[in-house]
Design an enzyme around this catalytic site. Structure first.
Site, PDB file in Angstrom:
ATOM      1  N   GLN A  42       0.862  -1.206   0.000  1.00  0.00           N
ATOM      2  CA  GLN A  42       0.000   0.000   0.000  1.00  0.00           C
ATOM      3  C   GLN A  42       0.882   1.234   0.000  1.00  0.00           C
ATOM      4  O   GLN A  42       2.059   1.151   0.285  1.00  0.00           O
ATOM      5  CB  GLN A  42      -0.865  -0.024   1.264  1.00  0.00           C
ATOM      6  CG  GLN A  42      -1.677  -1.313   1.378  1.00  0.00           C
ATOM      7  CD  GLN A  42      -2.217  -1.547   2.755  1.00  0.00           C
ATOM      8  OE1 GLN A  42      -3.403  -1.347   2.959  1.00  0.00           O
ATOM      9  NE2 GLN A  42      -1.395  -1.952   3.712  1.00  0.00           N
ATOM     10  N   ASP A  97      -2.343  -0.518  13.004  1.00  0.00           N
ATOM     11  CA  ASP A  97      -1.881   0.598  13.843  1.00  0.00           C
ATOM     12  C   ASP A  97      -1.876   0.230  15.328  1.00  0.00           C
ATOM     13  O   ASP A  97      -1.297   0.920  16.148  1.00  0.00           O
ATOM     14  CB  ASP A  97      -2.772   1.831  13.604  1.00  0.00           C
ATOM     15  CG  ASP A  97      -4.264   1.480  13.698  1.00  0.00           C
ATOM     16  OD1 ASP A  97      -4.960   1.594  12.674  1.00  0.00           O
ATOM     17  OD2 ASP A  97      -4.709   1.055  14.780  1.00  0.00           O
ATOM     18  N   ASP A 149      -2.017 -12.634   5.155  1.00  0.00           N
ATOM     19  CA  ASP A 149      -3.336 -12.238   4.644  1.00  0.00           C
ATOM     20  C   ASP A 149      -4.390 -12.841   5.580  1.00  0.00           C
ATOM     21  O   ASP A 149      -4.416 -14.060   5.781  1.00  0.00           O
ATOM     22  CB  ASP A 149      -3.485 -12.796   3.227  1.00  0.00           C
ATOM     23  CG  ASP A 149      -4.831 -12.451   2.605  1.00  0.00           C
ATOM     24  OD1 ASP A 149      -4.928 -12.465   1.369  1.00  0.00           O
ATOM     25  OD2 ASP A 149      -5.787 -12.163   3.365  1.00  0.00           O
ATOM     26  N   ASP A 167     -10.672  -5.301  11.436  1.00  0.00           N
ATOM     27  CA  ASP A 167     -10.328  -3.877  11.354  1.00  0.00           C
ATOM     28  C   ASP A 167      -9.571  -3.666  10.049  1.00  0.00           C
ATOM     29  O   ASP A 167      -8.350  -3.462  10.019  1.00  0.00           O
ATOM     30  CB  ASP A 167      -9.463  -3.482  12.559  1.00  0.00           C
ATOM     31  CG  ASP A 167      -9.036  -2.015  12.482  1.00  0.00           C
ATOM     32  OD1 ASP A 167      -8.043  -1.656  13.158  1.00  0.00           O
ATOM     33  OD2 ASP A 167      -9.661  -1.245  11.732  1.00  0.00           O
ATOM     34  N   THR A 169      -8.922  -2.223   5.964  1.00  0.00           N
ATOM     35  CA  THR A 169      -9.079  -1.054   5.117  1.00  0.00           C
ATOM     36  C   THR A 169     -10.410  -1.213   4.384  1.00  0.00           C
ATOM     37  O   THR A 169     -11.135  -2.165   4.614  1.00  0.00           O
ATOM     38  CB  THR A 169      -7.933  -1.024   4.080  1.00  0.00           C
ATOM     39  OG1 THR A 169      -7.748  -2.367   3.592  1.00  0.00           O
ATOM     40  CG2 THR A 169      -6.630  -0.530   4.697  1.00  0.00           C
ATOM     41  N   ASP A 170     -10.722  -0.269   3.501  1.00  0.00           N
ATOM     42  CA  ASP A 170     -11.917  -0.421   2.666  1.00  0.00           C
ATOM     43  C   ASP A 170     -11.657  -1.489   1.608  1.00  0.00           C
ATOM     44  O   ASP A 170     -10.517  -1.930   1.449  1.00  0.00           O
ATOM     45  CB  ASP A 170     -12.252   0.949   2.042  1.00  0.00           C
ATOM     46  CG  ASP A 170     -12.790   1.894   3.115  1.00  0.00           C
ATOM     47  OD1 ASP A 170     -11.999   2.674   3.675  1.00  0.00           O
ATOM     48  OD2 ASP A 170     -13.980   1.785   3.448  1.00  0.00           O
TER      49      ASP A 170
HETATM   50  N1  SAM Z   1      -9.655   2.046  11.057  1.00  0.00           N
HETATM   51  C1  SAM Z   1      -9.304   1.934   9.641  1.00  0.00           C
HETATM   52  C2  SAM Z   1     -10.525   2.016   8.777  1.00  0.00           C
HETATM   53  O1  SAM Z   1     -11.624   2.033   9.336  1.00  0.00           O
HETATM   54  O2  SAM Z   1     -10.347   2.083   7.555  1.00  0.00           O
HETATM   55  C3  SAM Z   1      -8.547   0.661   9.412  1.00  0.00           C
HETATM   56  C4  SAM Z   1      -7.225   0.746  10.061  1.00  0.00           C
HETATM   57  S1  SAM Z   1      -6.068  -0.520   9.915  1.00  0.00           S
HETATM   58  C5  SAM Z   1      -4.716   0.490   9.480  1.00  0.00           C
HETATM   59  C6  SAM Z   1      -6.462  -1.385   8.426  1.00  0.00           C
HETATM   60  C7  SAM Z   1      -5.430  -2.489   8.245  1.00  0.00           C
HETATM   61  O3  SAM Z   1      -5.923  -3.561   7.435  1.00  0.00           O
HETATM   62  C8  SAM Z   1      -4.139  -2.012   7.548  1.00  0.00           C
HETATM   63  O4  SAM Z   1      -3.068  -2.115   8.463  1.00  0.00           O
HETATM   64  C9  SAM Z   1      -3.973  -2.975   6.370  1.00  0.00           C
HETATM   65  O5  SAM Z   1      -2.628  -3.294   6.110  1.00  0.00           O
HETATM   66  C10 SAM Z   1      -4.761  -4.168   6.862  1.00  0.00           C
HETATM   67  N2  SAM Z   1      -5.190  -5.124   5.818  1.00  0.00           N
HETATM   68  C11 SAM Z   1      -5.696  -4.830   4.598  1.00  0.00           C
HETATM   69  N3  SAM Z   1      -5.968  -5.972   3.929  1.00  0.00           N
HETATM   70  C12 SAM Z   1      -5.629  -7.015   4.759  1.00  0.00           C
HETATM   71  C13 SAM Z   1      -5.676  -8.437   4.655  1.00  0.00           C
HETATM   72  N4  SAM Z   1      -6.138  -9.023   3.537  1.00  0.00           N
HETATM   73  N5  SAM Z   1      -5.262  -9.178   5.706  1.00  0.00           N
HETATM   74  C14 SAM Z   1      -4.798  -8.592   6.843  1.00  0.00           C
HETATM   75  N6  SAM Z   1      -4.710  -7.239   7.004  1.00  0.00           N
HETATM   76  C15 SAM Z   1      -5.134  -6.466   5.972  1.00  0.00           C
END
Ligand code: SAM
Length: 294
Positions: A42, A97, A149, A167, A169-170
């Site tokens: 990312q 985070d 993942d 928790d 990402t979108d």
């Molecule tokens: N609070 C935020 C929101 O509402 O958008 C989300 C915060 S947190 C930083 C989102 C996390 O999801 C990121 O650290 C990202 O790297 C992780 N992430 C995304 N896709 C993922 C996956 N397939 N498996 C595990 N973690 C993932």
């Protein structure tokens, strides 16, 4: 205020691009950029903003800000744990985070936390540049931090959990798979009896299709498929929906007095969560109910 292109504004502006295709952007002035990197997964930026403090964006989408993170992290954590009442094993998918991890580990009744984050850079840089978010939780002996993942993890693990907190990402980039039916199905199989899964499910006023998509899948998988709401200022567009899936209807109907007793027993000071807010969060406005029932 007339038409202003961002170029006329002093300083660097980090543009939130989540709704760009829908004709809406917002921007945060970056008074100081602490880190910026294309992590391979990312595009990560950590910077200071006068109004929201230190914040992080991933792929141009606001993830966490120092000023309002408590709302999201308290509501995505304490609602399922206090509704469950006996949660000992918790799984966090994403959450790089460390904000959710911080809130989960505040519960002394929780015996083990597994956190599965796909991008080690997020955790590495947040520990350094946003340490107040995780507040030392990564060093809690109950925590098992796995860089993988989340979708693969739930497919492959044989462990079960009382609460699963997604928790993510979108649904863009690596996060997309965490909104798929195979992921939800595999996650459900990892829930212990009486367990509950909660999900970051976007701002329904802006991203109604995201909530609708999850609820359509949850309805196939769970006896109870609904959401609850919390308003986080930097997730613009009104209240955010937090998806809720469980086969135990009693988790959604815990009486207020019981919630108060559990909250008092947990002995946690909060800045947003109260038992009354917990109950009220499940009272959904008509436009959200319409999305759930579509
Ligand atoms: N609070 C935020 C929101 O509402 O958008 C989300 C915060 S947190 C930083 C989102 C996390 O999801 C990121 O650290 C990202 O790297 C992780 N992430 C995304 N896709 C993922 C996956 N397939 N498996 C595990 N973690 C993932």
């Amino acid at each position: 205020m007339g038409n202003r292109d961002l170029g006329s504004l002093a300083g660097r502006w980090v543009v939130e691009t989540l709704y760009e295709e829908k004709g809406f952007i917002c921007a945060f002035r970056a008074d100081e950029v602490h880190y910026e990197e294309a992590t391979g997964q990312q595009h990560l930026v950590i910077f200071d903003n006068a109004l929201f403090g230190r914040m992080m964006t991933l792929d141009g989408i606001t993830q966490v800000t120092q000023r309002d993170e408590f709302i999201y992290h308290e509501m995505l954590t304490h609602v399922p744990i206090l509704a469950h009442g006996r949660a000992k094993r918790v799984l966090i998918i994403g959450g790089g985070d460390g904000g959710i991890l911080r809130e989960v580990t505040r519960h002394k009744s929780v015996e083990h936390v597994t956190m599965v984050e796909i991008d080690p850079s997020v955790t590495e840089f947040c520990r350094k540049q946003l340490p107040q978010i995780s507040a030392g939780a990564f060093d809690d002996p109950r925590v098992d931090l796995i860089f993988a993942d989340g979708a693969k993890f739930v497919e492959e693990t044989d462990k079960s959990f009382d609460v699963i907190i997604v928790d993510s990402t979108d649904p863009v980039g690596p996060g997309e798979v965490l909104f798929s039916e195979p992921f939800y199905r595999a996650a459900r199989a990892r829930l212990a009896p009486g367990g509950v899964i909660v999900t970051q499910n976007g701002v329904p006023f802006m991203q109604g299709d995201e909530l609708q998509g999850t609820m359509e899948k949850f309805r196939k998988l769970f006896k109870v498929a609904t959401c609850y709401l919390a308003t986080i200022p930097t997730y613009v567009g009104g209240p955010m929906a937090l998806g809720w899936g469980t086969d135990d209807p009693s988790l959604t109907e815990v009486p207020l007095e019981e919630l108060k007793a559990r909250f008092n027993a947990a002995g946690l000071s909060m800045r947003y969560y109260t038992p009354e807010v917990h109950k009220a969060a499940f009272a959904l406005p008509r436009y959200v109910l319409d999305l759930l029932e579509a």
